[in-house]
Motif scaffolding. Structure first.
Motif, PDB file in Angstrom:
ATOM      1  N   TYR A  78      -3.169   2.309   2.333  1.00 34.17           N
ATOM      2  CA  TYR A  78      -1.980   3.067   1.977  1.00 34.17           C
ATOM      3  C   TYR A  78      -2.034   4.438   2.638  1.00 34.17           C
ATOM      4  O   TYR A  78      -3.089   4.883   3.087  1.00 34.17           O
ATOM      5  N   ARG A  79      -0.892   5.096   2.697  1.00 36.58           N
ATOM      6  CA  ARG A  79      -0.841   6.413   3.318  1.00 36.58           C
ATOM      7  C   ARG A  79      -1.627   7.407   2.470  1.00 36.58           C
ATOM      8  O   ARG A  79      -1.423   7.488   1.243  1.00 36.58           O
ATOM      9  N   ASP A 100      -0.454   9.602  -0.807  1.00 31.98           N
ATOM     10  CA  ASP A 100       0.896   9.156  -1.149  1.00 31.98           C
ATOM     11  C   ASP A 100       0.820   8.216  -2.350  1.00 31.98           C
ATOM     12  O   ASP A 100       0.554   7.021  -2.204  1.00 31.98           O
ATOM     13  N   GLN A 144       3.227   7.096  -4.207  1.00 36.28           N
ATOM     14  CA  GLN A 144       4.288   6.084  -4.213  1.00 36.28           C
ATOM     15  C   GLN A 144       3.912   4.899  -3.341  1.00 36.28           C
ATOM     16  O   GLN A 144       4.143   3.741  -3.713  1.00 36.28           O
ATOM     17  N   ASP A 145       3.339   5.184  -2.176  1.00 40.46           N
ATOM     18  CA  ASP A 145       2.905   4.089  -1.312  1.00 40.46           C
ATOM     19  C   ASP A 145       1.774   3.298  -1.975  1.00 40.46           C
ATOM     20  O   ASP A 145       1.732   2.067  -1.912  1.00 40.46           O
ATOM     21  N   GLN A 167       3.272   1.003  -4.579  1.00 36.92           N
ATOM     22  CA  GLN A 167       3.910  -0.171  -3.986  1.00 36.92           C
ATOM     23  C   GLN A 167       2.871  -1.211  -3.573  1.00 36.92           C
ATOM     24  O   GLN A 167       3.077  -2.420  -3.783  1.00 36.92           O
ATOM     25  N   LYS A 168       1.754  -0.746  -3.002  1.00 34.62           N
ATOM     26  CA  LYS A 168       0.716  -1.688  -2.581  1.00 34.62           C
ATOM     27  C   LYS A 168       0.075  -2.364  -3.793  1.00 34.62           C
ATOM     28  O   LYS A 168      -0.209  -3.569  -3.774  1.00 34.62           O
TER      29      LYS A 168
END
Length: 392
Positions: A324-325, A328, A330-331, A334-335
């Motif tokens: 993931y970033r 981040d 939020q990223d 999501q993952k």
């Protein structure tokens, strides 16, 4: 214990558990009891499993957090004096092992001209850009460093007018970390039985750079996205080490919620990892990442930041990990949500990571360091002399 055995001196000036201690303990565990270890420490429990003599390390509270200026030198002078006072019971010191980095192991450099031992410096993280560290690196008989620490050492040596050509000298040796066979993590249950629901696992200290707030925010967002999802979709176990007596900033543990649980250095860490499914690393530029390796060895699906750190370069996104970033939340959310909704992907990635971990047995990765120790001690009696039969 016979005084004829060579004595190895180690000064543990860090007042809490950490990756550098675990890695050094694993390395020293590969030596036989024919080497007498003498360890000065405030936390002898960090060195369990070693055949060693332990000596208490006293540090006034007002000195503990001092890492700059003249008081910094007074702090390590006090540590050196404690070793000198114990010299009659120590016997002749043949080898001293710096277990973290030159700035933390400064007392050994003060003692080296007085006691005449060989000094082997391990570098498990970044080295501050100072002339003091540069002088220490010049005085060490050998330096064994994680590749991620090379750039910081080059910068420190440049302060002393020395170029990176010095790294061509044989006394500079890159190293990796590994896991001892006797302490190999138990395989995650998800590989032998269908998990009731995914369990997210995090294990590190609460130091700010470990990035726990990123995971915490991602978990809160997961919980807020769907009440049914949070209750039936996942749980999280956050296993933390509380830093003590340091100047660095750190996070504070939070209270448990319905599906997020906090544990302060749990004694059953292996069992908790075994019952987990997903391991998340949130560390910023982790020098190596022993917790990540342990999670891989257990077969957890590892989720790591794409930050050019060691495991980011060693693992492949979507093949043996998920990335993931960095920073981040939020990223990361999501993952995690994608993995929770696709358990077979989670299991497959964990199995592939487990295969990669088999290249990191301590007896293999520490072989160069064990051979150097043998050459210093003239012992020829460590496990480095045994044949290496490969992974199991």
């Amino acid at each position: 214990m016979s005084q004829n055995y060579p004595n190895i001196l180690l000064i543990d000036a860090i007042p809490f558990q950490g990756g550098s201690k675990v890695a050094t303990r694993t390395l020293l565990h590969e030596l036989t009891t024919e080497h007498q270890l003498c360890i000065f420490t405030q936390t002898p429990q960090s060195w369990q499993g070693l055949n060693a003599r332990f000596y208490p390390l006293y540090m006034p509270r007002w000195l503990i957090n001092k890492d700059q200026g003249i008081i910094y030198f007074i702090k390590y002078l006090l540590i050196a004096l404690q070793v000198l006072l114990r010299k009659p019971s120590l016997g002749k010191i043949t080898l001293a092992v710096g277990a973290s980095g030159p700035s933390v192991d400064l007392a050994l450099y003060m003692l080296k001209p007085l006691l005449g031992f060989t000094l082997m410096q391990l570098v498990h993280g970044g080295v501050a850009c100072s002339k003091t560290n540069a002088r220490c690196l010049l005085r060490a008989d050998s330096i064994h460093y994680l590749p991620s620490s090379r750039a910081s050492m080059v910068a420190a040596l440049a302060r002393y007018g020395i170029t990176d050509m010095m790294f061509n000298e044989p006394r500079f040796t890159p190293m990796l970390n590994g896991l001892d066979k006797s302490e190999w993590p138990s395989e995650a249950l998800m590989h032998s039985s269908e998990p009731a629901r995914p369990v997210i696992f995090w294990a590190a200290s609460l130091l700010k750079w470990k990035g726990l707030s990123i995971l915490n925010q991602a978990l809160q967002e997961l919980n807020a996205s769907d009440a049914n999802f949070s209750e039936q979709g996942f749980s999280a176990n956050i296993c933390y080490i509380q830093p003590k007596n340091i100047a660095l900033e750190y996070d504070e543990p939070e209270d448990d919620s319905a599906n997020i649980h906090w544990f302060n250095q749990p004694s059953n860490l292996d069992e908790m990892r075994r019952q987990s499914s997903i391991y998340v690393s949130t560390s910023q530029q982790e020098p190596f990442g022993l917790s990540t390796l342990e999670a891989m060895a257990a077969g957890l699906c590892v989720v790591i930041p794409s930050d050019a750190s060691y495991w980011d370069l060693a693992l492949i996104d979507g093949a043996n990990c998920i990335k993931y970033r960095p920073g981040d939340s939020q990223d990361l959310r999501q993952k995690l949500e994608h993995l929770i909704k696709h358990p077979q992907l989670m299991i497959s990635l964990g199995r592939h990571a487990m295969f990669i971990s088999r290249n990191y047995h301590a007896e293999q990765v520490y072989l160069p360091q064990l051979q150097v120790i043998d050459s210093y001690l003239g012992a020829g009696s460590s496990k480095a002399q045994a044949s290496i039969t490969g992974v199991f």
